[in-house]
Design an enzyme around this catalytic site. Sequence first.
Site, PDB file in Angstrom:
ATOM      1  N   GLU A 111       2.488   1.369   7.233  1.00 24.20           N
ATOM      2  CA  GLU A 111       2.752   2.046   8.500  1.00 24.20           C
ATOM      3  C   GLU A 111       1.652   3.070   8.782  1.00 24.20           C
ATOM      4  OE1 GLU A 111       7.552   1.705   8.857  1.00 24.20           O
ATOM      5  OE2 GLU A 111       6.794   3.581   8.048  1.00 24.20           O
ATOM      6  N   CYS A 129      -2.655   9.104  11.810  1.00 23.90           N
ATOM      7  CA  CYS A 129      -2.365   9.196  10.378  1.00 23.90           C
ATOM      8  C   CYS A 129      -2.304   7.779   9.820  1.00 23.90           C
ATOM      9  CB  CYS A 129      -1.026   9.914  10.188  1.00 23.90           C
ATOM     10  SG  CYS A 129      -0.471   9.929   8.469  1.00 23.90           S
ATOM     11  N   CYS A 136       3.333   3.523  -2.986  1.00 26.17           N
ATOM     12  CA  CYS A 136       2.593   4.555  -3.720  1.00 26.17           C
ATOM     13  C   CYS A 136       3.160   4.663  -5.131  1.00 26.17           C
ATOM     14  CB  CYS A 136       2.712   5.894  -3.002  1.00 26.17           C
ATOM     15  SG  CYS A 136       1.708   7.184  -3.766  1.00 26.17           S
ATOM     16  N   CYS A 140       6.391  11.085  -5.861  1.00 26.22           N
ATOM     17  CA  CYS A 140       6.794  12.455  -5.520  1.00 26.22           C
ATOM     18  C   CYS A 140       8.276  12.458  -5.107  1.00 26.22           C
ATOM     19  CB  CYS A 140       5.923  13.012  -4.406  1.00 26.22           C
ATOM     20  SG  CYS A 140       4.175  13.013  -4.846  1.00 26.22           S
ATOM     21  N   CYS A 143       9.497  12.295  -1.274  1.00 25.44           N
ATOM     22  CA  CYS A 143       8.771  11.381  -0.383  1.00 25.44           C
ATOM     23  C   CYS A 143       9.377   9.980  -0.444  1.00 25.44           C
ATOM     24  CB  CYS A 143       7.300  11.343  -0.796  1.00 25.44           C
ATOM     25  SG  CYS A 143       6.350  10.091   0.064  1.00 25.44           S
ATOM     26  N   CYS A 359       5.849  13.266   8.064  1.00 24.21           N
ATOM     27  CA  CYS A 359       5.284  13.292   6.712  1.00 24.21           C
ATOM     28  C   CYS A 359       6.325  12.945   5.653  1.00 24.21           C
ATOM     29  CB  CYS A 359       4.783  14.699   6.416  1.00 24.21           C
ATOM     30  SG  CYS A 359       3.025  14.782   6.372  1.00 24.21           S
TER      31      CYS A 359
HETATM   32  S1  SF4 Z   1       3.669  12.323  -1.152  1.00 21.33           S
HETATM   33 FE1  SF4 Z   1       4.370  10.188  -1.131  1.00 21.33          FE
HETATM   34  S2  SF4 Z   1       2.610   8.975  -0.453  1.00 21.33           S
HETATM   35 FE2  SF4 Z   1       1.833  11.020  -1.036  1.00 21.33          FE
HETATM   36  S3  SF4 Z   1       1.250  10.795  -3.191  1.00 21.33           S
HETATM   37 FE3  SF4 Z   1       3.366  11.514  -3.229  1.00 21.33          FE
HETATM   38  S4  SF4 Z   1       4.616   9.616  -3.312  1.00 21.33           S
HETATM   39 FE4  SF4 Z   1       2.537   9.036  -2.695  1.00 21.33          FE
END
Ligand code: SF4
Length: 383
Positions: A111, A129, A136, A140, A143, A359
Amino acid sequence: MEREPFPLLPPDPPGRRLDPDRLDLKGMEETELAAFCGELGEPPYRGRQLFAWIYGRGECAFERMTDLSKEFRRKLSERARVGFLAPARSEEAGDGTRKYAWELAGGARVESVKIPMPRAEGPARWAFCLSTQAGCAMGCAFCLTGRMGLVRDLSAGEIAEQFLAARRGLGPEERFHNIVFMGMGEPLENFGPSAAAARILSHPRAGGVSARRLTVSTVGVASRLAEFARAVPGVGLAVSLHAADDATRGRLVPVNRKWGLDALLRACRELPLPERRRVTFEYVLLQGVNDAPGDARRLAARLRGIRCKVNLLPWNPFPGAPFERPSPERVEAFRRELVRAGLTATVRQSKGLPIRAACGQLADDERLAGRARKAPAPVSARG
Ligand code: SF4
């Protein structure tokens, strides 16, 4: 699927199924294109022409590159192609933010988001963006992308094309003013393609956005920060901190166990920054976890002596996450504490919340649904 209000595919795309045996020129830099032209028996300046067609005009069909000789175009068609992305979905939020989902070869989806920039009058200005990986691996805690795990890295062409495709949909007077590599993925974990795409998009004959207005965000891959700054001269770097102590940061950002705050901030201090440039530190505010005035004071102490600014992001919610978004008053109190300590600190407005385009909210829903949805344990401030 909502109807797409403007074309994102190149006009008359040269076959939706692209021949994988032909070399994809999308993602190649000017010197690489010049070398390829040499292989075809053409002078190197042809590489400059191809670069301008592919990235400056966003053209994907050799037959429309009309200042190239017919013979050269024939040779190009035999050996090469110019890749593009198929738009899978597009949604617009009430605030004008538009989210795109792209279908990649092999079935993965990524996306990207077009974000309106405040402007009193005149034609619209946008920020864009984009994503550097499908999913990923960094995991995190706050996220949604991190819940997907890593599906695969994107090529330089796939990264650049997100922007080039969205640019095809702009009105004649509209412009992209900024590009941020802050979508799905960790750019420094997909180093080569991310750096190449950043160099391509900030090239004067390509995207129309200079390196000064292109920002690459990292969660803190300390060992490669300086290398990236050298690989893309003048690029803006945003480093995600999210906490001022290792215990809290380690629970929010697993990579902190590899590169703790000391190592990360040392790497930031040693960055070869051009004059008058600053590092941006990103800080997601999570109620009761890292948003107390004491956290702000600790953060300010940690950042002393680094040429920087701090960008605060009140957390953007998604279902099943064990966090809460702090109130605007709490966010403002945190910001004031940083300013009192002599830092420049701003609060990023969340755009596109209703369509999950803000975000930390990007994800491939199908892939996410296919994974076991284990809600992580609540994260508390002090262990
Ligand atoms: S915030 Fe989300 S996209 Fe960014 S590094 Fe951490 S897990 Fe990956």
